[in-house]
Scaffold this active site. Sequence first.
Site, PDB file in Angstrom:
ATOM      1  N   GLU A   1       0.847  -1.198   0.000  1.00 48.94           N
ATOM      2  CA  GLU A   1       0.000   0.000   0.000  1.00 48.94           C
ATOM      3  C   GLU A   1       0.878   1.242   0.000  1.00 48.94           C
ATOM      4  O   GLU A   1       1.932   1.248   0.641  1.00 48.94           O
ATOM      5  CB  GLU A   1      -0.920  -0.022   1.225  1.00 48.94           C
ATOM      6  CG  GLU A   1      -1.892  -1.195   1.153  1.00 48.94           C
ATOM      7  CD  GLU A   1      -2.908  -1.222   2.284  1.00 48.94           C
ATOM      8  OE1 GLU A   1      -2.875  -0.338   3.153  1.00 48.94           O
ATOM      9  OE2 GLU A   1      -3.739  -2.152   2.278  1.00 48.94           O
TER      10      GLU A   1
ATOM     11  N   HIS B   1      -7.892   1.387   1.641  1.00 47.82           N
ATOM     12  CA  HIS B   1      -7.825   0.879   3.029  1.00 47.82           C
ATOM     13  C   HIS B   1      -8.621   1.779   3.981  1.00 47.82           C
ATOM     14  O   HIS B   1      -8.106   2.243   5.006  1.00 47.82           O
ATOM     15  CB  HIS B   1      -6.363   0.751   3.501  1.00 47.82           C
ATOM     16  CG  HIS B   1      -6.204  -0.189   4.650  1.00 47.82           C
ATOM     17  ND1 HIS B   1      -5.074  -0.947   4.858  1.00 47.82           N
ATOM     18  CD2 HIS B   1      -7.040  -0.518   5.664  1.00 47.82           C
ATOM     19  CE1 HIS B   1      -5.218  -1.678   5.952  1.00 47.82           C
ATOM     20  NE2 HIS B   1      -6.413  -1.427   6.465  1.00 47.82           N
TER      21      HIS B   1
HETATM   22  P1  NAI Z   1     -11.273 -11.020  14.629  1.00 44.51           P
HETATM   23  O1  NAI Z   1      -9.988 -11.409  15.283  1.00 44.51           O
HETATM   24  O2  NAI Z   1     -12.419 -10.655  15.477  1.00 44.51           O
HETATM   25  O3  NAI Z   1     -11.730 -12.180  13.621  1.00 44.51           O
HETATM   26  C1  NAI Z   1     -10.851 -12.867  12.784  1.00 44.51           C
HETATM   27  C2  NAI Z   1     -11.396 -14.268  12.617  1.00 44.51           C
HETATM   28  O4  NAI Z   1     -10.615 -14.953  11.640  1.00 44.51           O
HETATM   29  C3  NAI Z   1     -11.315 -15.095  13.899  1.00 44.51           C
HETATM   30  O5  NAI Z   1     -12.580 -15.662  14.192  1.00 44.51           O
HETATM   31  C4  NAI Z   1     -10.269 -16.154  13.575  1.00 44.51           C
HETATM   32  O6  NAI Z   1     -10.487 -17.373  14.244  1.00 44.51           O
HETATM   33  C5  NAI Z   1     -10.456 -16.298  12.087  1.00 44.51           C
HETATM   34  N1  NAI Z   1      -9.294 -16.883  11.399  1.00 44.51           N
HETATM   35  C6  NAI Z   1      -7.993 -16.723  11.666  1.00 44.51           C
HETATM   36  N2  NAI Z   1      -7.256 -17.431  10.798  1.00 44.51           N
HETATM   37  C7  NAI Z   1      -8.115 -18.043   9.962  1.00 44.51           C
HETATM   38  C8  NAI Z   1      -7.953 -18.907   8.869  1.00 44.51           C
HETATM   39  N3  NAI Z   1      -6.738 -19.285   8.445  1.00 44.51           N
HETATM   40  N4  NAI Z   1      -9.060 -19.379   8.251  1.00 44.51           N
HETATM   41  C9  NAI Z   1     -10.294 -19.022   8.672  1.00 44.51           C
HETATM   42  N5  NAI Z   1     -10.513 -18.193   9.724  1.00 44.51           N
HETATM   43  C10 NAI Z   1      -9.433 -17.703  10.350  1.00 44.51           C
HETATM   44  O7  NAI Z   1     -10.875  -9.822  13.651  1.00 44.51           O
HETATM   45  P2  NAI Z   1     -11.835  -8.705  13.060  1.00 44.51           P
HETATM   46  O8  NAI Z   1     -11.868  -7.546  13.959  1.00 44.51           O
HETATM   47  O9  NAI Z   1     -13.095  -9.324  12.621  1.00 44.51           O
HETATM   48  O10 NAI Z   1     -10.978  -8.261  11.775  1.00 44.51           O
HETATM   49  C11 NAI Z   1     -10.834  -9.114  10.651  1.00 44.51           C
HETATM   50  C12 NAI Z   1      -9.822  -8.525   9.675  1.00 44.51           C
HETATM   51  O11 NAI Z   1     -10.233  -7.230   9.240  1.00 44.51           O
HETATM   52  C13 NAI Z   1      -8.413  -8.347  10.231  1.00 44.51           C
HETATM   53  O12 NAI Z   1      -7.471  -8.715   9.261  1.00 44.51           O
HETATM   54  C14 NAI Z   1      -8.302  -6.874  10.436  1.00 44.51           C
HETATM   55  O13 NAI Z   1      -6.975  -6.457  10.369  1.00 44.51           O
HETATM   56  C15 NAI Z   1      -9.129  -6.356   9.261  1.00 44.51           C
HETATM   57  N6  NAI Z   1      -9.592  -4.978   9.408  1.00 44.51           N
HETATM   58  C16 NAI Z   1      -9.569  -4.182   8.279  1.00 44.51           C
HETATM   59  C17 NAI Z   1     -10.016  -2.887   8.362  1.00 44.51           C
HETATM   60  C18 NAI Z   1     -10.023  -2.033   7.146  1.00 44.51           C
HETATM   61  O14 NAI Z   1      -9.947  -0.817   7.262  1.00 44.51           O
HETATM   62  N7  NAI Z   1     -10.139  -2.585   5.981  1.00 44.51           N
HETATM   63  C19 NAI Z   1     -10.464  -2.303   9.624  1.00 44.51           C
HETATM   64  C20 NAI Z   1     -10.543  -3.249  10.715  1.00 44.51           C
HETATM   65  C21 NAI Z   1     -10.089  -4.536  10.592  1.00 44.51           C
END
Ligand code: NAI
Length: 417
Positions: free
Chosen positions: A277, A300
């Site tokens: 990015e 992003h």
């Molecule tokens: P979270 O930690 O609550 O959920 C992530 C889920 O992914 C968990 O349930 C975990 O068990 C699961 N997981 C981990 N590895 C996995 C795999 N190999 N296969 C399947 N499931 C798997 O995280 P949250 O808050 O829901 O965020 C998710 C993503 O969104 C993160 O990467 C975060 O960095 C990103 N994000 C992006 C934003 C943006 O501006 N685009 C803003 C906020 C978060």
Amino acid sequence: MNQALNSKSIDPALGRSDQLVVLLEGIHPSAVEALRHGGYTRVVTHAKALVGIELRAALAEASFLGIRSRTQLTKEVLQQASQLAAIGCFCIGTNQVDLGAAMHMGIPVFNAPFSNTRSVAELVLAQIIMLMRGIPEKNAVLHRSGWVKSAENSYEVRGKTLGIVGYGHIGMQIGVLAEQLGMRVVFHDIETKLPLGNALEMAGLNELLKASDVVSLHVPETPRTANMVGVVQLALMKPGSHLINASRGTVVDIDALAAALESRHLHGAAIDVFPLEPQGNDSVFVSPLTRFDNVILTPHIGGSTSEAQVNIGREVAAKLIRYGNNGSTTSAVNFPEVALPEHAGRSRLLHIHKNVPGVLAHVNEKLSAAGINIAAQYLSTNADVGYVVIDVDHAATQSGLAELCTVPATIRCRILY
Ligand code: NAI
């Protein structure tokens, strides 16, 4: 030598209103309001990130520091901040801080991982509808003075299947919202998750890819999620389906996605995060996806809303206040976690030490030999650091602190009145 180290490591017994809080990078005023409400009235704010001498000067007397993503807190910078008790990253990421160095100095670091969950969920929901209607392409044609009035490849989302990969905070919220639009929701996660609403857990990623009209990725960046959607996985997706990635750029093989769009195997995609990015708003964005009209590209900003900024200000300020007033380190990213009850009528001593055998025994021997009664005690450790919290009578505060700080392996001692 020990004496010198220990005397340095005793935090000055300042009241809340004397402790300096420094907030950099234009952190939302909601943080200042929350801190004042929590008793921290000495708050200094800076609109921008600071570097070099300016950063060191700002930190010289700071007990608490708030930053966003631009301020680099290296070991050398932290070593100059002798009174720093805790750091708040008013954002999601914490890789701008040397977390290990902070931990070894007894400084917990907090962040706001979930304050923008709803913002991401709403954007993804909008993208699902836009993609299923083929709006990105139609919009692009009109911008070029064309006109394509057609119902071809334009679908309602009602009754279609949304596949959510990573059923965490964001994934679950999207699932609930999508069901309200009449979508069928299926999900895949490596952890066992309680399905919300009528969401259905799939046997694996491949099964989800085959079943979904839209696949939305919500996993963290880990070695296991690197390129988890590549040539093979894209081929498993339904012809004419759509892919959304608002998680981390490393999760999708962008060249493979470009090929799947080129061949029209996928009808569209919405991508908010990229493997590389641009560093800032003046930089140039380069991606093989820019040539596709049927791809929604966003910089992003999945979690970037006014509401999220307010929430982040409140959430991180609340964590700093809780640590400052109560000693709790719940959800610290680099530190043993302790959730503590109130300590009304008593003083609370905080002892942060290297996690070597026998420290707790040593602490208790010292206090016992000094005739100090321990009203309550809490301990949490990680591989490197131990954090013990001891409630004592007010009368024993100073002598207790003096005893604690002579314990070998002490990193830091603090008093909470
Ligand atoms: P979270 O930690 O609550 O959920 C992530 C889920 O992914 C968990 O349930 C975990 O068990 C699961 N997981 C981990 N590895 C996995 C795999 N190999 N296969 C399947 N499931 C798997 O995280 P949250 O808050 O829901 O965020 C998710 C993503 O969104 C993160 O990467 C975060 O960095 C990103 N994000 C992006 C934003 C943006 O501006 N685009 C803003 C906020 C978060």
